[in-house]
Design a protein around this motif. Sequence first.
Motif, PDB file in Angstrom:
ATOM      1  N   ARG A 223       0.832  -1.208   0.000  1.00 47.62           N
ATOM      2  CA  ARG A 223       0.000   0.000   0.000  1.00 47.62           C
ATOM      3  C   ARG A 223       0.864   1.255   0.000  1.00 47.62           C
ATOM      4  O   ARG A 223       0.570   2.228  -0.711  1.00 47.62           O
ATOM      5  N   LYS A 226       2.276   1.863  -3.427  1.00 41.78           N
ATOM      6  CA  LYS A 226       1.251   2.320  -4.358  1.00 41.78           C
ATOM      7  C   LYS A 226       0.910   3.785  -4.145  1.00 41.78           C
ATOM      8  O   LYS A 226       0.817   4.575  -5.095  1.00 41.78           O
ATOM      9  N   ASN A 230       2.016   7.081  -6.683  1.00 40.81           N
ATOM     10  CA  ASN A 230       0.987   7.900  -7.323  1.00 40.81           C
ATOM     11  C   ASN A 230       0.976   9.338  -6.826  1.00 40.81           C
ATOM     12  O   ASN A 230       0.152  10.141  -7.242  1.00 40.81           O
TER      13      ASN A 230
END
Length: 298
Positions: A223, A226, A230
């Motif tokens: 997580r 990710k 981004n």
Amino acid sequence: MEIYLDVLVLENIVMNYLILLMTAKFSKNKTSHLRLFLAAFVGAIYVAFLVVYPSLDVYYTTITKIAISFAIVAIAFSFQRFTAFFKTMVMFYISTFIFAGAGFAFLYFNHSGGFIRDGFFYVYWNSKWTVMVLCVATVGIIVKIFWEIIQSRLVKDRLLLPLKIAFENGIINLSALVDTGNALFDPLTHSPVIVVEFNAIKSILPEEIQNIFEESKEDDLVRVTKIVSNSRWFSRFRIIPFTSLGKENGILIGFKPDYIEIGDKNERKGVTDVIVGIYNKALSKGENYNALLSPDLV
């Protein structure tokens, strides 16, 4: 006695480079390997010049040798103030004396190893590399011992320091503990890592990064990766593995600040080549400090 000029230059480049490397460590003056090599090369050429032209007595004088050492240090390091140059010169001479002392000791105990003439060591070929290796090994041991003494004294005298961290449009003022156990480095850039409490630095962090810590998901590597990938701050953030702070095989989310300042107004040091690692717990039970500094940054 035959003197091989190429061997003489090579061995002097090696020894000069090691002396300058030690000087950089002691003075904490950042430089590049190229500058250290160029400075070492200049010193080696000076020695070779004296061997080729021994009749030029003026180049053997103390003033000339001091001028050459000034040139070597000026080539190896950058300076903005004369005091910094003077400090580095002192460290350069200390490093030189340590190496010279180690070399002289081995010549003393091994009477067939070589001799000293006009302030230069001449080591016979059959023992040249043995003396150099033993000299470097001895210096390494001496430096390690004295460096630990210096660092322990530094931590004792300056245990808690003011710390300012600037990131994007935010600035945070903290109290940092100089921690000899903090040997964290960013695996990507090899920059030292400052460990900072999340609650102390929360206000200058991006919202998506705040959410990770508020939800206690900082150990979820999938997580975290990710979310960070981004984020528009992607190039500023790092994932740092650690095995301290009471936890093994952990990770810290870190970021590269615009700059940090260590110390008070009387003695303040600015640093840009550093990473801030975020820790989601209290570092001090008594709230005396909220950041951990590596001694290398002080």
